[in-house]
Design a protein around this motif. Structure first.
Motif: not given
Length: 403
Positions: A197-198, A300-302, A348-349, A354-356
């Motif tokens: 998360k950055g 986007f979010k996926m 992504v905003d 935030e990614a995992a």
């Protein structure tokens, strides 16, 4: 397993016994393992990026799991895994040094963003695991080891492993092991979980986000929330060879950033993906210059869930998945890998990303001052990486076909 051990390297079957264990400096080791991980990552991504769907994954997570299994492989299984992991030409001791270097760097975290990764080995409590293998995983991969009652409580074990992954990924990765994936015949599960998360070094102004057309193909369009920001010192480049624009957007601290690849043509993504090599990537990153850039990037979010058995077989790991041919005698008796599950999430905003991701393998018995303004308008399919500049590897890779 009585009398069994992991091959020691020089002179042992399955290892490059003719190769000397050359003394490697820290810089050499970092370069070798970086090149290996990037080559592996691009290979896995290209085989996974098929059709017209979004994709997000962490090849680094997959690499970590397969490296942990490779540490206990022998004979042809070992040779195939070593080649797929791009470690051919180095003997056992050097390989473990390289993998330890990679794992240590992955676990180092960051001062300015949240980056965590963890490894875990779940052996069947009814089966003996080679002591030397446990030692290797503990020392080189910092892996925790928790014996599980797969033989009598497979569903409870599946839930416990999924709970661990969910905790490690801040509840973003749930049920990495689907229903039925753990049975009484499960001999071992090897897991890696990674969470990131950055915040952007230069954030997008939320008030500038507007509804804008995005073109999934030349003949279609959808409305998306398009972020916009003029960034004064963004790393920007154009590749005539790859026929694309490239933009590097750093996160706070600038140790990690998002690298975006935007094809010149609306339907040029597939050609770009398949043509991209590590050499192209290195050239593109090196030649990007600080520019003033008007950046248009969709929110986007996926979430992606993959089974990677077929992909890894295509990369050369054939015997590993064959009950009759797999040699994992450095781990335990009569083991082979039945499937490799991978699940990843990204959002992504305007603030950042935030990614995992989590990977689980189941083994069964048997700058210049800018004076111009460039434009990077991601209004059609593009590829992106969350890139760690310190170890020069992609922590995550994805494609956006339709935000």
């Amino acid at each position: 397993m009585e009398g069994s051990k992991i091959p020691s390297g020089d002179g042992e079957e399955g290892w490059s016994s003719s190769m000397p264990n050359r003394r490697l400096t820290g810089a050499n080791m970092a370069s070798i393992i970086s090149n290996a991980v990037v080559d592996f990552s691009l290979g896995v991504y290209k085989l996974s990026a098929v059709g017209g769907e979004n994709l997000f994954m962490s090849p680094s997570s997959v690499y970590a799991v397969m490296a942990m299994i490779q540490a206990g492989a022998g004979a042809a299984t070992l040779e195939q895994m070593t080649a797929a992991l791009k470690l051919t030409g180095h003997n056992r001791k050097t390989q473990l040094q390289l993998l330890k270097e990679f794992n240590t760097a992955m676990m180092a975290g960051s001062r300015d963003v949240i980056l965590t990764t963890a490894n875990k080995l779940y052996p069947n409590a009814d089966r003996k695991v080679v002591e030397e293998y446990i030692k290797v995983l503990s020392e080189s991969f910092k892996s925790e080891i928790t014996p599980m009652a797969f033989s009598t409580k497979p569903e409870e074990c599946r839930k416990e492993i999924n709970d661990w992954v969910e905790k490690q990924t801040n509840k973003k990765i749930k049920d990495v092991l689907p229903d039925g994936s753990i049975t009484s015949q499960t001999g071992m599960v090897v897991v890696n979980a990674i969470y990131f998360k950055g915040e952007w070094a230069d954030k997008f102004e939320p008030r500038s986000t507007t509804k804008t057309d995005f073109h999934p193909s030349a003949s279609s369009k959808v409305q998306v929330d398009m972020m916009k920001e003029r960034m004064d010192y963004a790393k920007y480049g154009e590749s005539k060879e790859m026929k694309c624009k490239v933009l590097q957007l750093p996160y706070q601290g600038k140790e990690i950033g998002m690298v975006l690849f935007l094809p010149h043509e609306v339907e040029g993504l597939s050609k770009l993906e398949q043509a991209l090599t590590r050499e192209h990537l290195e050239k593109i990153l090196a030649e990007s210059k600080s520019e003033t850039v008007d950046v248009y990037l969709p929110k986007f979010k996926m979430e992606t869930q993959l089974t990677l058995k077929e992909t890894l077989q295509k990369l050369g790991m054939v015997d590993l998945f064959n009950m009759a041919k797999a040699d994992l005698s450095g781990i335990g008796e009569q083991l082979f890998v039945s499937e490799v599950y991978h699940k990843a999430f990204v959002a992504v905003d305007e603030n950042g990303t935030e990614a995992a991701a989590a990977t689980a393998a189941i083994m069964l018995l048997g700058c210049m001052i800018p004076n111009r303004v460039m434009e990077f308008k991601a209004d059609h399919p593009f590829m992106f990486m969350i890139w760690d500049y310190r170890i020069r590897v992609p922590l995550f890779i994805g494609r956006v076909i339709q935000p």
